[in-house]
Design an enzyme around this catalytic site. Structure first.
Site, PDB file in Angstrom:
ATOM      1  N   LYS A  10       0.819  -1.210   0.000  1.00 55.86           N
ATOM      2  CA  LYS A  10       0.000   0.000   0.000  1.00 55.86           C
ATOM      3  C   LYS A  10       0.862   1.274   0.000  1.00 55.86           C
ATOM      4  CE  LYS A  10      -4.078  -1.905   2.445  1.00 55.86           C
ATOM      5  NZ  LYS A  10      -4.823  -1.807   3.726  1.00 55.86           N
ATOM      6  N   TYR A  50     -12.470  -1.664  -2.645  1.00 59.63           N
ATOM      7  CA  TYR A  50     -12.985  -1.800  -1.288  1.00 59.63           C
ATOM      8  C   TYR A  50     -14.513  -1.754  -1.238  1.00 59.63           C
ATOM      9  CZ  TYR A  50      -8.316  -1.702   0.729  1.00 59.63           C
ATOM     10  OH  TYR A  50      -7.027  -2.027   1.099  1.00 59.63           O
ATOM     11  N   ASN A 113      -1.862   0.336   7.311  1.00 60.27           N
ATOM     12  CA  ASN A 113      -1.356  -0.974   7.734  1.00 60.27           C
ATOM     13  C   ASN A 113      -0.575  -1.699   6.647  1.00 60.27           C
ATOM     14  OD1 ASN A 113      -3.447  -1.641   6.099  1.00 60.27           O
ATOM     15  ND2 ASN A 113      -4.636  -2.759   7.627  1.00 60.27           N
ATOM     16  N   HIS A 116      -2.183  -5.181   1.612  1.00 62.08           N
ATOM     17  CA  HIS A 116      -3.471  -5.832   1.360  1.00 62.08           C
ATOM     18  C   HIS A 116      -3.202  -7.244   0.863  1.00 62.08           C
ATOM     19  CE1 HIS A 116      -7.510  -6.616  -0.280  1.00 62.08           C
ATOM     20  NE2 HIS A 116      -6.867  -7.173  -1.289  1.00 62.08           N
ATOM     21  N   GLU A 127     -10.211 -10.069  -7.448  1.00 64.99           N
ATOM     22  CA  GLU A 127      -9.244  -8.963  -7.323  1.00 64.99           C
ATOM     23  C   GLU A 127      -8.137  -9.085  -8.375  1.00 64.99           C
ATOM     24  OE1 GLU A 127      -9.874  -8.436  -2.477  1.00 64.99           O
ATOM     25  OE2 GLU A 127      -7.931  -9.078  -3.223  1.00 64.99           O
TER      26      GLU A 127
HETATM   27  P1  IDP Z   1      -7.707  -6.495   5.935  1.00 66.49           P
HETATM   28  O1  IDP Z   1      -6.875  -5.519   5.140  1.00 66.49           O
HETATM   29  O2  IDP Z   1      -6.955  -7.031   7.129  1.00 66.49           O
HETATM   30  O3  IDP Z   1      -8.336  -7.575   5.094  1.00 66.49           O
HETATM   31  P2  IDP Z   1     -10.354  -5.268   6.028  1.00 66.49           P
HETATM   32  O4  IDP Z   1     -11.331  -5.499   7.125  1.00 66.49           O
HETATM   33  O5  IDP Z   1     -10.615  -5.916   4.695  1.00 66.49           O
HETATM   34  O6  IDP Z   1      -8.902  -5.646   6.591  1.00 66.49           O
HETATM   35  O7  IDP Z   1     -10.256  -3.688   5.811  1.00 66.49           O
HETATM   36  C1  IDP Z   1      -9.679  -3.131   4.657  1.00 66.49           C
HETATM   37  C2  IDP Z   1      -8.762  -2.002   5.052  1.00 66.49           C
HETATM   38  O8  IDP Z   1      -9.546  -0.930   5.592  1.00 66.49           O
HETATM   39  C3  IDP Z   1      -7.768  -2.331   6.168  1.00 66.49           C
HETATM   40  O9  IDP Z   1      -6.606  -2.993   5.687  1.00 66.49           O
HETATM   41  C4  IDP Z   1      -7.457  -0.953   6.723  1.00 66.49           C
HETATM   42  O10 IDP Z   1      -6.544  -0.242   5.883  1.00 66.49           O
HETATM   43  C5  IDP Z   1      -8.826  -0.287   6.628  1.00 66.49           C
HETATM   44  N1  IDP Z   1      -9.630  -0.432   7.873  1.00 66.49           N
HETATM   45  C6  IDP Z   1     -10.301  -1.528   8.306  1.00 66.49           C
HETATM   46  N2  IDP Z   1     -10.953  -1.301   9.463  1.00 66.49           N
HETATM   47  C7  IDP Z   1     -10.695  -0.004   9.768  1.00 66.49           C
HETATM   48  C8  IDP Z   1     -11.104   0.844  10.868  1.00 66.49           C
HETATM   49  O11 IDP Z   1     -11.841   0.441  11.793  1.00 66.49           O
HETATM   50  N3  IDP Z   1     -10.629   2.126  10.848  1.00 66.49           N
HETATM   51  C9  IDP Z   1      -9.814   2.595   9.846  1.00 66.49           C
HETATM   52  N4  IDP Z   1      -9.434   1.830   8.799  1.00 66.49           N
HETATM   53  C10 IDP Z   1      -9.848   0.549   8.759  1.00 66.49           C
HETATM   54 MG    MG Z   2      -9.740  -7.370   3.527  1.00 59.62          MG
END
Ligand code: IDP
Ligand code: MG
Length: 153
Positions: A10, A50, A113, A116, A127
């Site tokens: 990312k 997303y 984070n 992805h 995807e």
């Molecule tokens: P993942 O990346 O671990 O699969 P997902 O639930 O698919 O997590 O969420 C997609 C992305 O959205 C996350 O990687 C993160 O960047 C962001 N995200 C998820 N939950 C939150 C939140 O509660 N606050 C802010 N950003 C979030």
């Molecule tokens: Mg995800």
């Protein structure tokens, strides 16, 4: 064919000079890179990536973040790669992620984070299709496949 997954390094990981670190971990694990593109997403493409999170409160800032700067999109291949790479990534929030995982070692954020990874065979297929045509995905063998996998696939 072994399982495939879509991995994105990312924008925050690119800006923090962590591309080599992340790719190095996958390489050392014995995973195979079969496609890659360095690009900046439009807001429209980010919305699509997303779309499963459309209703969430964090959706808008997520779209803004992921489309704000370039990122590295890749397809990696190995038996069981979806589970393996999800484990190597760690939990979604960097501050909860286990030490030793990519997020655990380098992220302290919820949104920022670093990486992805597809979370199921169905999402991987969809995807991968949204970023790569079939002829952009390379088919090749590692000469040391036997030593990596205990079989010569
Ligand atoms: P993942 O990346 O671990 O699969 P997902 O639930 O698919 O997590 O969420 C997609 C992305 O959205 C996350 O990687 C993160 O960047 C962001 N995200 C998820 N939950 C939150 C939140 O509660 N606050 C802010 N950003 C979030
Ligand atoms: Mg995800």
């Amino acid at each position: 064919m072994a399982e495939r997954t879509l991995i994105i390094i990312k924008p925050d990981a690119v800006q923090r000079h962590l591309m080599g670190e992340i790719i190095g971990r996958f390489e050392k694990k014995g995973l195979k890179l079969v496609a890659a593109k360095f690009l900046q997403l439009s807001e429209k493409q980010a919305n699509q990536l997303y779309s499963a999170h459309r209703e969430k409160a964090f959706f808008k800032p997520l779209v803004k973040y992921i489309s704000s700067a370039p990122m590295l999109v890749m397809v990696w291949e190995a038996d069981g790669i979806i589970d393996m790479t999800r484990k190597m990534m760690g939990a979604t929030f960097g501050y909860y992620a286990e030490m030793g995982t990519i997020r655990g070692d380098f992220s302290s954020s919820e949104r920022y984070n670093l990486i992805h990874g597809s979370d199921s065979p169905e999402s991987a297929q969809q995807e991968i299709k949204s970023f790569f045509t079939p002829n952009e995905i390379v088919d090749y063998k590692f000469t040391d496949a036997h030593w990596l996998y205990g079989k010569s696939t």
